[in-house]
Every structure is written in structure tokens, then in C-alpha cells.
Design a protein around this motif. Structure first.
Motif, PDB file in Angstrom:
ATOM      1  N   LYS A 189       0.833  -1.200   0.000  1.00 22.40           N
ATOM      2  CA  LYS A 189       0.000   0.000   0.000  1.00 22.40           C
ATOM      3  C   LYS A 189       0.872   1.256   0.000  1.00 22.40           C
ATOM      4  N   GLU A 190       1.939   1.234   0.781  1.00 26.75           N
ATOM      5  CA  GLU A 190       2.820   2.417   0.879  1.00 26.75           C
ATOM      6  C   GLU A 190       3.435   2.753  -0.471  1.00 26.75           C
ATOM      7  N   SER A 191       3.841   1.718  -1.231  1.00 26.19           N
ATOM      8  CA  SER A 191       4.428   1.943  -2.558  1.00 26.19           C
ATOM      9  C   SER A 191       3.403   2.548  -3.501  1.00 26.19           C
ATOM     10  N   LEU A 192       2.159   2.085  -3.407  1.00 24.65           N
ATOM     11  CA  LEU A 192       1.103   2.609  -4.271  1.00 24.65           C
ATOM     12  C   LEU A 192       0.828   4.077  -3.972  1.00 24.65           C
ATOM     13  N   GLN A 193       0.852   4.435  -2.667  1.00 22.39           N
ATOM     14  CA  GLN A 193       0.604   5.828  -2.289  1.00 22.39           C
ATOM     15  C   GLN A 193       1.727   6.715  -2.777  1.00 22.39           C
ATOM     16  N   THR A 194       2.957   6.213  -2.768  1.00 24.63           N
ATOM     17  CA  THR A 194       4.104   6.991  -3.255  1.00 24.63           C
ATOM     18  C   THR A 194       3.947   7.256  -4.740  1.00 24.63           C
TER      19      THR A 194
END
Length: 200
Positions: A191-196
């Protein structure tokens, strides 16, 4: 009988020989025979203790399930064939097992698992959190799912069409347990990578 049980049995027989020897006079022929028997048991015990245990083999979950099922209902030969016939004439089989044996020549491994025991292969468990993307590669297409929730009871996935719940206690049937999930899905993106990516 396992190795330790055999050693205990041999020790018991050795002790009986010593008890028998003590019934006779020190230099009597009967005492010498009983002492000799006890010494033979001691030597055999020594050899057995030096035997190495046959290590258990590691097999995938579906193979362990098939072996267990066959041990209850069939023979080793039936197990290796990947099918057996029950009393009413119905044939029970495992296509997954047949493919695994044929593709990888795992008949000897299966026989060792049947005879000496086995351990179930540990599936790779990847860390999941809400909002991660996972992918399942099907026979004709790959599907991407969003992890809706992760809890003690299992993992809930959503792909926009339907929800799929994978649990630790097989509530949903054979395709809805966590073993199935971890063997058929891969983590695609956190999820963190997608938000970045969205912020760029």
C-alpha cells in the motif's frame, strides 16, 4: 517398532540373561551360556544405537493430504498410482498428485514419506496489510485483488466483483483456506508503494 523401542526390548532381554546367569554358580556351564547371551545383546544394542535414523522427507501439503487419505483407504501402490477404488466401485484420485509424481519423478520420495514419515512443506508467508495488492495467476488469466482486511481469522480480498475470504479453519472449503491462499497468490505491491506512486 522404532529404534528406541527396539533398544528397550534388547535391553530387557539382556537383563533377563544376566538374571538367569545369577541363578547359577560362577564357573558353571549354564552361567557361561547366559553371560554370553547377555554380551551378544550388549553388542547388538551398541550396533542399533549407532544406526542413523531415516530422516523424514518434506512434501507439499496436497501430497501429505493424499498420503494420509491413502493410508486410511488404500495401499502404497494405489497411492503411487494417484487413484484407488472404494468398495462401491467409485474411483478416488488426485490429479495434482499424479502430475507431481509424473513431472518430478517423485515416486521414491512418496514411498519414503509413506514408510518413514514426512513433514509438510512450509509455505512462504508474506506480510500483508489492508490496501496491499496481491495477484493470483489462474489457468487462463491473472487476477489482481485488494487486501480488504487481515485478522487472526484470515485474509479478505476484494477484486471489484466479489469478496474472497481465506481462513485458518477451512470455513469456506478446500479453496478458501490460508494454505491455498499462500500457495496461489503473490504480493504484487504494498500500500505504501502505491501511495508513493500516486503522489508523484
Amino acid at each position: 517398532m522404532n529404534k528406541q523401542e527396539l533398544i528397550e526390548k534388547l535391553r530387557s532381554n539382556r537383563d533377563k540373561c544376566f538374571e538367569e546367569a545369577n541363578k547359577y554358580e560362577v564357573l558353571s556351564w549354564n552361567r557361561q551360556i547366559a553371560d554370553s547371551k547377555a554380551l551378544v545383546y550388549m553388542q547388538v544394542i551398541n550396533w542399533v544405537e549407532q544406526l542413523s535414523e531415516q530422516p523424514k522427507v518434506t512434501v507439499p501439503q496436497f501430497v501429505a493430504k493424499w498420503i494420509k487419505q491413502c493410508k486410511e483407504n488404500a495401499t502404497l501402490a494405489d497411492c503411487l498410482n494417484g487413484y484407488y477404488q472404494i468398495s462401491n466401485g467409485e474411483v478416488v484420485g488426485s490429479t495434482d498428485f499424479q502430475n507431481w509424481v509424473a513431472d518430478n519423478e517423485n515416486d521414491e520420495l512418496t514411498a519414503n514419506a509413506w514408510i518413514f514419515g514426512y513433514e509438510v512443506e512450509k509455505l512462504p508467508v508474506f506480510p500483508l496489510s489492508q490496501g496491499d495488492l496481491v495477484i493470483r495467476k489462474g489457468k487462463h488469466e491473472a487476477k489482481i485483488y485488494i487486501v480488504e482486511s487481515v485478522s487472526e481469522s484470515g485474509v479478505l480480498l476484494v477484486n471489484g466483483i466479489k469478496d474472497e475470504f481465506y481462513s485458518v479453519d477451512d470455513e469456506g472449503g478446500p479453496d478458501n483456506d490460508l494454505d491455498y491462499f499462500y500457495s496461489n497468490f503473490r504480493l504484487l505491491a504494498k500500500k505504501e508503494s502505491l501511495q508513493t506512486e500516486e503522489a508523484k
